[in-house]
Design a protein around this motif. Structure first.
Motif, short mmCIF file in Angstrom:
data_model
loop_
_atom_site.label_atom_id
_atom_site.label_comp_id
_atom_site.label_asym_id
_atom_site.label_seq_id
_atom_site.Cartn_x
_atom_site.Cartn_y
_atom_site.Cartn_z
N ASP A 200 2.92 4.27 6.73
CA ASP A 200 1.79 3.91 7.60
C ASP A 200 0.50 3.57 6.85
O ASP A 200 -0.51 3.27 7.48
CB ASP A 200 1.46 5.03 8.61
CG ASP A 200 2.19 4.80 9.92
OD1 ASP A 200 2.88 3.77 10.02
OD2 ASP A 200 2.09 5.65 10.82
N THR B 152 3.72 -2.55 4.48
CA THR B 152 4.40 -3.71 5.06
C THR B 152 3.39 -4.80 5.43
O THR B 152 3.59 -5.98 5.14
CB THR B 152 5.20 -3.29 6.31
OG1 THR B 152 5.96 -2.14 5.96
CG2 THR B 152 6.12 -4.37 6.78
N THR B 153 2.29 -4.38 6.04
CA THR B 153 1.25 -5.35 6.40
C THR B 153 0.71 -6.02 5.15
O THR B 153 0.55 -7.25 5.10
CB THR B 153 0.10 -4.63 7.15
OG1 THR B 153 0.66 -3.82 8.18
CG2 THR B 153 -0.88 -5.62 7.75
N ASP C 64 -11.52 -1.15 7.30
CA ASP C 64 -12.09 -1.46 8.61
C ASP C 64 -11.87 -0.35 9.62
O ASP C 64 -12.38 -0.41 10.74
CB ASP C 64 -11.42 -2.73 9.16
CG ASP C 64 -9.93 -2.52 9.38
OD1 ASP C 64 -9.24 -2.10 8.41
OD2 ASP C 64 -9.45 -2.71 10.51
#
Ligand code: GDP
Length: 552
Positions: free
Chosen positions: A20, A24-25, A147
Motif C-alpha cells: 500500500d 504498483t502506482t 499529497d
C-alpha cells in the motif's frame, strides 16, 4: 557521454515497499513517463499493466515478479540526453511473498525503496530493507504520497535514519505537504520545480522560494557533507570553504559513489498518484543506481567440483544466466525469466543446466515491455529477458555454456510454514490437479507438494495462507481444477493428540479409575474420525494406541 558502452546504460532495478505504499502506482507511472504505456489505469480497478495474473487484478496486490523493460533519457547531469534501458523487476510487498522479493533481490542491481509519507518506515518496509542489506543492494528512497493528509517529509526521512540505520540524504525538499504539495527543490542543482498540470508537467525556476530557502540550504549542507565523506574532490572544496565551487557533476559523482558503496541513500519525494516527481526519480535511477558493469564479476562453482569460477559481464565471455522466475502461459508454455550475467545467449542455441546435467535448447528469446513482448535473436550480459522452449528448468537453475559450465550461486529458499490438504473434486480431475501442481511447484520453489504417507492426502506447503490461496486460485483459473481444500489430517491429529494428552493428565490428577470414560467420551469420536487407532485399556477406557507411550 554518448561514448558509454551498452552495459553502462543499463539499470536493473526493483521497486520495493510495504504493501500500500504505492509501489504498483509508482511502477505504472514510471511506465507512463518512459512512454511504454499511454494511459494509466488505477490499481483498484485492476487495469495495471505490470500485473499478470487474474487474481492479482482481483486482489489489487502484486504477487509475481514480472520484469519490464523501459527507456529513459535523463534531462540533466552527466548522462543527459543518453537513452538508458531500465529493467524493472516488480517485487511483491505482501509479507507472504517475501520469498519472491528475495528472488528479485538476487538478480537486480539496485532498488527504489518506496515509503508512504504519512507513515515513514513500516514493518514490511523494514523487512524488505533488511533483505536488500543481505544481498548488498544499493538503494535510493522515494517518499511517496506527499499529497496525502498527514504527509511528513522530515518524519519519513528521520524514520529511515532511525529505524533502518541508513545515512539518508535528502536530495530534494518538497514545497508544501498534503494538499499544498506543489513542487520540489532540487538540492543538487538548487533549482525549483513547480508542478503545473495533471500529467506531471512542471516548470523550472532558477531560484529557491524565500520561505524555504533556509531549510533548503541546511539540507544542502548536509548533502555536501555526505558527498565530501565519499569523494576527495568534494572534500577538498568543502574544507577550503569553497562551497560555490562544488558543481552539480561533483555532487552527482559523489552521491553515486556513496550509493554504490552503500554508505548513503539519496532520498527523493513525490506523489505517484498525482504524477509528481516521477521524472526526477527516473533521473535519479540513472544517476545513482549501478549499471551491471559497476558490480564485481559474478561468482559460481564449476559443477561437480569445489572450484570457484567467475564470469565477467561482457558479451564475449562464456554465457551464464540465472533462472529467477518461471511463469506458464497457455499459448506459449513455460516463460523462463533469466538474468544474463555474462556472454551472449542466442535463440536456438543449446545450453547446459548443471542442476539436471542436461542440455536444453533455448527456443525463442524476448524482452517484456509493459504492453508487448519483443522477440530478439540474442540477449547479452546485463540483460533481463524471457526464454521460451526450455523444458526441464526450475527457478534457481543456472544455464551455462556446455563447454565452460558454471553453477551460479542459487537462491536460498526457507522452509514453508503453512500447510493445506487438497483433493480433486472427482477422480477424473486428478491428473489435471497433478499436472497443475507439478507446474506450479516448478515455477515456485517456496511451494512444496507432497503426499502424506498415512492419510494419502495431497499436501501443499507454502509461505503463508495467502500464498496457498493463490495456488488454489491458479489451479482453478489456469488449469480448470476445482480443488477441495482443508486442513491436513496430520495437523488435526497432532492437535487431537494434544487434547487427549491434556485431558488424560487432568483426569490423572483429579480423578480415579473410571474417569477414562470421560476422555473417551469427550475426544474419542473425533480421534476415531481422524484415523487414530483405539486399544482397550484395562482400567476401563480405551485410548488411542498412538497415545499409549505418550501418556504413560
Ligand atoms: P502497493 O501495494 O505498494 O503496490 O500500493 P498501490 O500502488 O496499490 O497503492 C495503494 C493505494 O495508495 C492505492 O489506493 C493508491 O491509489 C494509493 N496511492 C498510491 N500512490 C499515492 C500517492 O502518491 N498519493 C496518494 N494520496 N495515494 C496514493
Amino acid at each position: 557521454m554518448s561514448r558509454s558502452t551498452r552495459i553502462e546504460r543499463y539499470r536493473n532495478i526493483g521497486i520495493m515497499a510495504h504493501i500500500d505504499a504505492g509501489k504498483t502506482t509508482l511502477t505504472e507511472r514510471v511506465l507512463f513517463f518512459t512512454g511504454r504505456i499511454h494511459s494509466t489505469g488505477e490499481v483498484h480497478d485492476g487495469s495495471t499493466e505490470m500485473d499478470w495474473l487474474p487474481q492479482e487484478k482481483q486482489r489489487g496486490i502484486t504477487i509475481t515478479s514480472a520484469a519490464t523493460t523501459a527507456f529513459w533519457s535523463p534531462r540533466h547531469g552527466p548522462s543527459a540526453g543518453t537513452p538508458h534501458r531500465i529493467n524493472i523487476l516488480d517485487t511483491p510487498g505482501h509479507v507472504d511473498f517475501t520469498i519472491e522479493v528475495e528472488r528479485s533481490l538476487r538478480v537486480l542491481d539496485g532498488a527504489v525503496a518506496v515509503f508512504d509519507a504519512s507513515q515513514g518506515v513500516e514493518p514490511q518496509s523494514e523487512a524488505v530493507w533488511r533483505q536488500a542489506d543481505r544481498y548488498g543492494v544499493p538503494r535510493i528512497a522515494f517518499i511517496n504520497k506527499m499529497d496525502k493528509v498527514g504527509a511528513d517529509f522530515v518524519m519519513s526521512l528521520e524514520s529511515i535514519r532511525e529505524r533502518l540505520g541508513a545515512r539518508a540524504v535528502a536530495v530534494q525538499l518538497p514545497l508544501g505537504e498534503e494538499s499544498e504539495f506543489r513542487g520540489l527543490v532540487d538540492l543538487v542543482r538548487m533549482k525549483t520545480l513547480h508542478f503545473d498540470g495533471e500529467a506531471g508537467e512542471y516548470r523550472e525556476e532558477l531560484s529557491v522560494p524565500e520561505d524555504v530557502r533556509q531549510r533548503a540550504e541546511t539540507l544542502r549542507l548536509r548533502l555536501i557533507e555526505a558527498a565530501a565523506d565519499v569523494d576527495d574532490a568534494v572534500m577538498e572544496k568543502f574544507v577550503d570553504g569553497r562551497l560555490e565551487d562544488i558543481t552539480e557533476e561533483d555532487l552527482v559523482r559523489a552521491l553515486r559513489a556513496g550509493t554504490l558503496s552503500r554508505t548513503l541513500v539519496p532520498v527523493l519525494a513525490g506523489s505517484a498518484f498525482k504524477k509528481k516527481g516521477v521524472q526526477m526519480l527516473l533521473d535519479a535511477v540513472v544517476d545513482y543506481l549501478p549499471a551491471p558493469s559497476d558490480l564485481p564479476a559474478v561468482e559460481g562453482l564449476v559443477p561437480g567440483t569445489e572450484q570457484r569460477a567467475s564470469r565477467e559481464p561482457t558479451d564475449d565471455s562464456p554465457p551464464a544466466a540465472l533462472v529467477f522466475k518461471m511463469m506458464s502461459d497457455k499459448n506459449v508454455g513455460n516463460i523462463v525469466f533469466l538474468r544474463v550475467y555474462s556472454g551472449t545467449l542466442r535463440a536456438g542455441t543449446v545450453l547446459l543446466n548443471p542442476a539436471t546435467g542436461k542440455r536444453e535448447r533455448v527456443g525463442r528469446l524476448m524482452f517484456m515491455h509493459a504492453n508487448r513482448r519483443e522477440e530478439v535473436s540474442e540477449v547479452h550480459a546485463g540483460d533481463i529477458a524471457a526464454a521460451l522452449g526450455l523444458k526441464n528448468v526450475r527457478t534457481g537453475d543456472t544455464l551455462s555454456d556446455p563447454e565452460a559450465p558454471v553453477v551460479l550461486e542459487s537462491l536460498g529458499f526457507p522452509e514453508p510454514v503453512v500447510h493445506l490438504a487438497v483433493e480433486a473434486k472427482s477422480p477424473a480431475e486428478l491428473p489435471k490437479l497433478e499436472e497443475g501442481l507439478h507446474r506450479l511447484a516448478a515455477e515456485d520453489p517456496s511451494l512444496r507438494v507432497g503426499v502424506d504417507p498415512e492419510s494419502g492426502q495431497v499436501l501443499l506447503s507454502g509461505m503463508g495462507e495467502l500464498h496457498l490461496e493463490v495456488v488454489v486460485d491458479r489451479l482453478r483459473t489456469e488449469y480448470g481444477v476445482e480443488a477441495r481444500v482443508g486442513q491436513p489430517k496430520v495437523a488435526y491429529r497432532d492437535t487431537l493428540k494434544r487434547a487427549v494428552r491434556q485431558e488424560y493428565r487432568h483426569v490423572r490428577q483429579t480423578g480415579g479409575p473410571g474417569q477414562y470414560a470421560r476422555v473417551v467420551l469427550d475426544v474419542a469420536p473425533a480421534a476415531r474420525g481422524a484415523g487414530l487407532v483405539f486399544v482397550d485399556d484395562t482400567k476401563g477406557g480405551s485410548i488411542p494406541r498412538e497415545l499409549v507411550p505418550a501418556i504413560q
